[in-house]
Every structure is written in C-alpha cells, then in structure tokens.
Design a protein around this motif. Sequence first.
Motif, PDB file in Angstrom:
ATOM      1  N   LEU A  31       9.467 -86.962  89.624  1.00 52.51           N
ATOM      2  CA  LEU A  31       8.061 -86.604  89.797  1.00 52.51           C
ATOM      3  C   LEU A  31       7.423 -87.445  90.892  1.00 52.51           C
ATOM      4  CD1 LEU A  31       6.908 -86.211  86.091  1.00 52.51           C
ATOM      5  CD2 LEU A  31       7.807 -84.469  87.650  1.00 52.51           C
ATOM      6  N   SER A  32       6.567 -86.834  91.652  1.00 46.38           N
ATOM      7  CA  SER A  32       5.837 -87.521  92.720  1.00 46.38           C
ATOM      8  C   SER A  32       4.485 -87.983  92.194  1.00 46.38           C
ATOM      9  CB  SER A  32       5.629 -86.572  93.904  1.00 46.38           C
ATOM     10  OG  SER A  32       4.771 -85.519  93.529  1.00 46.38           O
ATOM     11  N   THR A  48       4.115 -93.967  91.519  1.00 45.68           N
ATOM     12  CA  THR A  48       5.163 -92.967  91.307  1.00 45.68           C
ATOM     13  C   THR A  48       5.685 -93.084  89.887  1.00 45.68           C
ATOM     14  OG1 THR A  48       5.832 -93.037  93.617  1.00 45.68           O
ATOM     15  CG2 THR A  48       7.427 -92.154  92.050  1.00 45.68           C
ATOM     16  N   PRO A  49       5.663 -91.983  89.131  1.00 44.39           N
ATOM     17  CA  PRO A  49       6.219 -92.037  87.775  1.00 44.39           C
ATOM     18  C   PRO A  49       7.700 -92.402  87.817  1.00 44.39           C
ATOM     19  CG  PRO A  49       4.886 -90.063  88.074  1.00 44.39           C
ATOM     20  CD  PRO A  49       5.053 -90.672  89.426  1.00 44.39           C
ATOM     21  N   PHE A  53      18.881 -84.891  78.517  1.00 42.86           N
ATOM     22  CA  PHE A  53      17.627 -85.546  78.177  1.00 42.86           C
ATOM     23  C   PHE A  53      17.255 -86.569  79.253  1.00 42.86           C
ATOM     24  CE2 PHE A  53      19.503 -84.208  74.204  1.00 42.86           C
ATOM     25  CZ  PHE A  53      18.440 -83.677  73.497  1.00 42.86           C
ATOM     26  N   GLY A  54      15.965 -86.878  79.339  1.00 46.12           N
ATOM     27  CA  GLY A  54      15.482 -87.915  80.238  1.00 46.12           C
ATOM     28  C   GLY A  54      14.055 -88.262  79.899  1.00 46.12           C
ATOM     29  N   THR A  55      13.611 -89.393  80.445  1.00 42.56           N
ATOM     30  CA  THR A  55      12.235 -89.829  80.182  1.00 42.56           C
ATOM     31  C   THR A  55      11.497 -90.029  81.492  1.00 42.56           C
ATOM     32  OG1 THR A  55      12.833 -92.173  80.150  1.00 42.56           O
ATOM     33  CG2 THR A  55      12.904 -90.979  78.054  1.00 42.56           C
ATOM     34  N   GLU A  80      -0.690 -97.217  85.335  1.00 41.34           N
ATOM     35  CA  GLU A  80      -2.070 -97.083  85.807  1.00 41.34           C
ATOM     36  C   GLU A  80      -2.289 -97.768  87.144  1.00 41.34           C
ATOM     37  OE1 GLU A  80      -1.614-100.975  84.176  1.00 41.34           O
ATOM     38  OE2 GLU A  80      -1.138 -99.013  83.344  1.00 41.34           O
ATOM     39  N   GLY A  81      -1.239 -98.400  87.701  1.00 43.22           N
ATOM     40  CA  GLY A  81      -1.429 -99.090  88.969  1.00 43.22           C
ATOM     41  C   GLY A  81      -2.428-100.228  88.813  1.00 43.22           C
ATOM     42  N   GLY A  82      -3.478-100.220  89.641  1.00 44.55           N
ATOM     43  CA  GLY A  82      -4.524-101.245  89.545  1.00 44.55           C
ATOM     44  C   GLY A  82      -5.552-100.944  88.488  1.00 44.55           C
TER      45      GLY A  82
END
Length: 999
Positions: A743-744, A768-769, A778-780, A785-787
């Motif tokens: 994911l971007s 970036t997630p 399966f995956g996660t 939240e960054g700053g």
Amino acid sequence: MRINVILLLLCLFLSQNTMASGSLSFPAGLQSADDNINGQVTFQCGSQLLNNPSTVLYYEKVNNPTGCATKTCQTANCTANSTTAIPTLFIIGTPASWSFKSTPNNTGPQMAYEDSSNAAGNVTVAANGTTTLDLVDGSADFNTVTLNTGATLNFTSNNLGPNGTQFRMSNLVVGNNATLNLIPGDYWIKAIQFNGSSTITVQGTGTARIISPSSTISIPQGTHNWNVNGAACQFLWYVYDNSMMDFTGSTANIVGLIYGDAQTLSNTTLKGALTGGDQININTNSKITYDITAALCLFPPNPNQFQVVAPTTLSTCQSATVTVTALTMGSTNTSYMDAITLDTQTGKGTWVSTTGKGSFNGNQNTGLATYQFVAGDSGVASFQLSYPNDGPSPFSINVYQTNNSDIYGTVSNVIATQGSFSLVAGSTQVAGTSFPVTITAGCGTGKSYTGTKTIQFYTTYQDPGTGTVSATINGTTIANSASATPTTQSVTFTNGTATVTMNYQDVGKINLTAMDAAGNGVSGTSNSIVVKPDHFDITGVGIPGTTNATGAVFAQSGTLIKAGNPFTALITPRSSTGLATPNYGLESTHENVKLSSQAVVLPTGSGACNGNPCNGSLNNGAITTVTTPTLSGGQFTGTFSYDEVGSIKAVATIASGNYMGTAGDVPNKPAVVMGRFIPDHFDVVANSPAASFNPAISSGATPFTYLEQPFLYSVKPQFTATAKAKAGTTTQNYSGSLWKLMLSPSSQSYVAAAGLPTLNSALAVATTPTCVSTGYGFGTCTFSEGGGLKFMKKTGYPLTPIAPFQAAIQLQVMVIDTDTAAYMNNPFQFGTINPGSGIAFVNNGNTFYHGRLSVENVQGSEISTLNVSVAAQYYNGTGFVTNVNDNTTNIMSTNNLTITQTPLDGSTTFSTTASLPSPSTFVNGTSTITLSQPIPTGATGVTSVQVNLSPAKANMPWLQHNWPYAGPMDGVYDDDPIGTATFGIFKGTKPYIYQREKY
C-alpha cells in the motif's frame, strides 16, 4: 403452414437380413414406384431425407438445391441411381386381387368403385353429428357420403368377408373438423374431397387401406391428424392411376404409409417412407425421416403370408440361417399347421431343418425342400441353407404354402460369395499412429491364397456414422465408404496371410473391408477399431469479453486472471502428427474435454511454501469447468476457472477418461503455461487489540488534548488481509514473490465526524503503511500516525473559539494490491465517524479543548521578589477558564522566556532574573515565574515576561493565542502570551467612604 406427416416405415431387415412377402416393402425412405426407375426428386433449401440407409436414391434424377447449409441426405447430398435394378418395392398379392375397375357390377376378386345406379344410397352426417356405417355381409356400397362440419363417421362390421372388410364409395366429402373412425379393411373411394381440418383414426389392430384413383387429392389448409395414436401398419393410403397427393399449405400429422405416383410436400416433417413414380417435390424445410424400427406390415387381400428372414449376402463356405414365420394380418399365426415349400429357384442349394418339430423332406443340392408345420412350431421354423460355389448369384429364396402359392414370402437378390477374408487389428489405436492389420484368407481359399493379389479397401464410419478423413493402407489413401470407389492395391499373401499398415488421422469407431478385385466374392471386414486422439492443443486462453485471448502462455507480467473467475480456452484434439481430428465430439455418446492443472510454475523460491508447518509444498489448486466446452469447427471452446494464484502448467485430457468406453485417455499430454492468476479479492479484518489514540494530556481527572496539539496512537491500526478466490477459498500461493499487497501513503485517509473542527492528518498520511506476508495467503498491514494528528483552531476575525467537544475519527484504507486485486468493500474502515465513537482514545480521552497560555500582570515592592502567575486556559463556551485538568504543561526552562527590563523613576539601571519552580510542571493548570529583587537594590522598573511557545522554544504552539497586544487582531492564533511585573509600585488602596473599627 407446416405439415407434420409422421409415416412410420414398415421396413425389412435391411443390410444383413431382408424380409419379404407377397405384399409390401419399403427398402428406403424415398424411392421410385416404377421398376424402371423413372421420375425425379426435387429438394429445396432446408429439405432433407434423414436416417436413410444410403445417400443413393432409386430415381432417374435427383435435383439438389445450391448454396444451402444442410445436405439433402443428412451427411451428403442425395444422388440418383438409375442403372441398378430396383429392390423389391411393392407387391400386392396377385395382380388381380387389387386391380381397379370402373364397371360396378363385376364379380369375382376384382373390387369396383360404386356408381349411383348400384349403391346403398347417399349418406349425410349432420354437423357435429355421428353416424355408423355397418358392414353386415362383408361389403357395403355407397354413392356419396358427406360429413358436415364437426361430424363423426364410424364404421363397423361383423364379417370380414373373403377379402377382408370392403367399403366402396363413389364420393367422400369430409367437412371441416370432421372425423373418420375406420376399422381394418379396404376403403375403395373413387373421389375424395377435404374441406378443412380432418381427423382419421383406425380402431382395432388390423390395417385400414384407402385406395383411390383421384387425379389430385388436395389436402387443404387446416390441421390433419391421421392415425396419430396408431401404428404404421394400421394405415395405408394407396393413390393410383397417375394420381397425386398435394399437401401444400396444410398442417398434417400422419402415422402410416402413403404410396402414389406423385407427391408434393411443403414445410413438411415426414417420418417413415414416401413413394412416387413420377415427380416428388420436397419443398422448403421439409424433412423425411426413414424409420427402420417398424416390423413388416402385410397389406393382403389374402391375410395369410410368410415373413422370410435371411442374409442378403452368404458365403458358400458356410450355411446360412433362414427363418420362416407364418403371418395373419401382419401378426404371427401361432396355429399355422400347413406344409411349405422352400425354393432357391436355381436348382442349387441344400436345405436342413434346425428348429422345426414337424416333418422335413429335402434333397441334396436341388434348392428344394418341404416342411410340415406342427403345433409345437407356434408358426415359426428355422432352416440352414448351404449354397454351392457353382450356384448362380444373385438368387432369390422363395417360401410358399405348398397347396396355395399365393401365400408366400421372398428374399430377393441374395449374393453368394466364394471364400472370405478375416481382418484383425488392434481394437484401440491412436490417431496418426500407424498400426498393422492382418488379413487371413479363409474358407474356399486358405493357405493356397498365395502371391501378389489385387485387393480393394474401404473403411466404414461406425461411430460417428460420417466423416471427412480417409484412412491409408501402406501409405495410400483408401475409400471411406462402401458406396465410394474402392481403392485398389497390390498385397502379397504368404500361405493365405498378409499384413498391411493402416493409418487413420481422425478418431471414432471404424472398420476396414478388403475385397479381392478379381470379383470372386472373397472379402471380409475387420473388427471395430476405436481410434482416439494423440493429444490436445490448448490455445486462445483469455478472459471472456476481452480481446486478450491471443495465446496460451501468459508471462508473469502479462494477462492477469482472477482466481476462480472464468477464462476461456480453445482445445483442439489432434493426431500424433499434429492434424486436427474433426470427428472428436461427434460420437453417439459425445466425448468432451477436460482441463486440469498439472504443476505449479509460480511462485518459486524459499517464500513460496504452503502447509502447516511450512514444508515447501505448493498448492496445485484445481481447474473447474464453468461451462461445458462446445464443439465448433473441430475445436472445443470452454469456460474454466482456477482457484489459486500464480502460474501453472495446464493439460487437456478426455473428459470421460476413457474414450468411447474402451480406449482410455490420450497418450500424450503436452502442458502449456497459464497465468498469472491473481486473487479475486481480499478479506480484511482489523486485528486485536483494536487501534487507539493516546490523549495528549492525561494527568488530570479528565484526559484531553488541546486543539492543534498532536496526538499519537497507543495501538497502531493493523489489519489482516486474506487473499481469496471468487468462491471464497484462500489462495495459499499468495506469498513470497506473489505477495503484491504494497500500500502507498495515498491509500489512507482520515475522516472526522461531521461538525467537528478540521482534522489535520498530513503527517499521518505521508507515512507508508507496512504490509508483510505471513504466509499461506495471509498478510498484515500496519499504519502509523507519523508526526501525529491534530484538530485545528478556527482562524479568522472576529475570533470564534471552539467549545470543548468529543472527537470521532475514522481511518479509511483503499486495499488494492499492485495487480489490482482489492478488498471488495473498499475502503476498509477503522472506527466509525459518529459523534462520540471512532477510533478509541485511551481512558475515554477524546475531549478536545481550545486552549491558550495566559501570563498575569503583577506589581510589588522593589526590595522583594515578585511571582508572576501563568495559567493554562481553555474556552468553555462562554470564556476562557483555567484548565484544572492540566497537570502536564511545562515551560521547561527559562530559556523559553523572554525578559525585557525597563527602569522607572529616573533609575539608570534596573535588572531582575526569572526562575521556574522545580518541578516546573503545571499543577491544576497553573504555574509561577519568580522574578528576583531588582539590582541595584531599590531600583524600580517594569519587567516584561513572554513565554515563547514556538516549536523552537517551549514547543507548545497549541497554547498560542491571538493577543491584542501583539499587533492587529488578524484572527491567527500565533501570538505568545506576555505579562508585566512592576517593581516599586504598590497596589492602590481601596477608596473608603467610612470605616469603623470595633474595639
């Protein structure tokens, strides 16, 4: 309009056995009634003769239409044969028995139509009425019989008479929707007129015969149901004396036989047989279907006949079985007790009784024998006939009652062959692969059959019954039917045996016939040979409705097909030399094709493993047939699906696994690479513990966060994505190199409940997630939240501070991998955006305040310290008040203060220093800044105290405010708080009007 004429054929045992009698036979569905084979048949587009024993018709000429998709004789266009003697077609007892006379008063066996001068009179049946004509003495003569609209006419008899029931009429007029209920017998009708729809039934088990010489019998518009619930033997219409029946414009359903000079069918479906000597017109969309399942029907004036069953070809090397059945009215006469004579009519042949219980008398090789039926025979007896090499061929077998030759049965054109071949081939073969056929000369020839012989070969299509591919013998193409010109070859025999090499590039069941070209009758036919395809080609794989079906092999970056979704493939059965086998799928029990996965090509590598524990094994998955493949132009087009991801090697096989029930599967299974296949969708579930935020300040009784103060996650949002096929099964191969869920930052967005201040998530959505595969599909994905996130104050003047509120925040994620596989309900959502809900805050700390920092003004003595009060405040909806829940705010250091000194009252120097309490954290929303006694002692002045809240200093910009002393009121909350401390000025006393002290 449409004519549905159902003429059930009363056939002889064609091909191997033929049956005849002194009555009637129809050896073909369409044939000339003239022994000289005159006349012609004209077909129009869409008209056909179906199920006929041959495409060759006994007519002088056959006119086929041009430019039509259908063939007139089903598999090929019909052709004419006007040179070969016509088979026995129509024998009606002795000729005199059914001859036609115009004089009404003749006696004897001849039947005459009645004129008004010698008739029982006129009979009229009223509209919708019913009348019965009773035959009391075995015959009845009438002039004009008229059935009005809806009338019903019944017939009855108590005496069959010497020639069966006989009704004679000069005229019969059948009104619209009238019904004739016939009984077995002969109906001599000179003229017949139909005035609309009609119904004819036959009552009982005998045969009703209508004999008419009318020049033209026009069947008018309407629906005509004739004997539709009866058997074919029960109904015969004999149109005589250059007469014709014209069905143009009508709709008819007929079970029976129609015989005449000329016929016209229009939009007709005719099941049975049609006979005409002059002109047959089979107009557009008419179909004649020859039905060979009906038994022989006898149409006597003499009800007693013989059914003779014998082979039409017999070998002089072995005896042939001839079975004789005595018949009465077409049924076995189990009480028959007379003597019969068996005669080959050539003076050759020896008869032997085999099943008969009566007395038998026959002489060696005279062709004659007699047999006396007895009760134990029940009307049936069998014999063996041995025919010598020197006997004339062809010949006829004639059986007749010894004391009455009018009671007889015949088998004509019996061919005697000298010697035979035995042909043996393997019962199952592979298309395009040569195989041996052993030919052994048998009876009459044997080992003496040696040297180079000229042999004629042809094959016969058994199943399917037609084809376009010819076999080869020793590399030479041979004929593919008995009617084609046989192929002649030189074959060398040694001691009666030869071996030839056969090759057939098509599939199905066939046999091979070999004949000595010398015309000595030595011939033989092989066992049935089942030929199966060598392999299947797979091409044209693609997604239905798209234009990418250009080839079978998909590169890893090429066409992507979602797991479990339909894809098309063209499957072509081929011979071992690569030629298409067009008869595959045309078998009587249609064979089909099956597509399956042979092995996995992708994923590869250490990450490509399945199972629990991970053992390096791959899930091969399964290819499912979505729609049964259909055959067109020798290719099967099917719709399939594959329930895994990656690339596979696919193979095509015979759907049944056993071609035609005996030959097994194809020997070769070339594989093609298909893929990549990708997930159809993802199932997404938020992980536990659920995501939550930390309130920025949680030191008081009520945790809270100031507007524009960043707040962070306590538990970061995380979901588990499961790659799925369309049916919901997990695609376990979605791992390793095939894990494409990356994911971007732009895939995520934050949304606050309606009515809340603006939520600033710029720092959060810039991250970036983190998406990782955990194996087995399966995956996660984890989100940061960054700053931090923050709610913004409302800018603008006049100032509009925001009252306290409870936040409701939702994180929305567009779950789409780089192959476009996606979560079906995008966007996936963490939390809801209803007020008071959303992503949780720890300790319910979702309260937000519009805050500010306030510094008070103070005055005091120049010879002591001054304490400056600093308060963290929030807007409570009406004004700013101290935030007693704030036990976290901290100025941290005096470096975050700006102190400005201004002397008063002529002091030349004035200075003081600031200090903060230790600890410097606010308590219940307040803190103090202590200013020291001025230097020099006694100096007076003003000290300005500014708390620097900018990020470079105290870093609490969320407590800045739009203060009036900072310049014009611009509505921007970017001003630091400032307070003043004045040394040397005391707080003024209150003005008193009166004061009294109590003593």
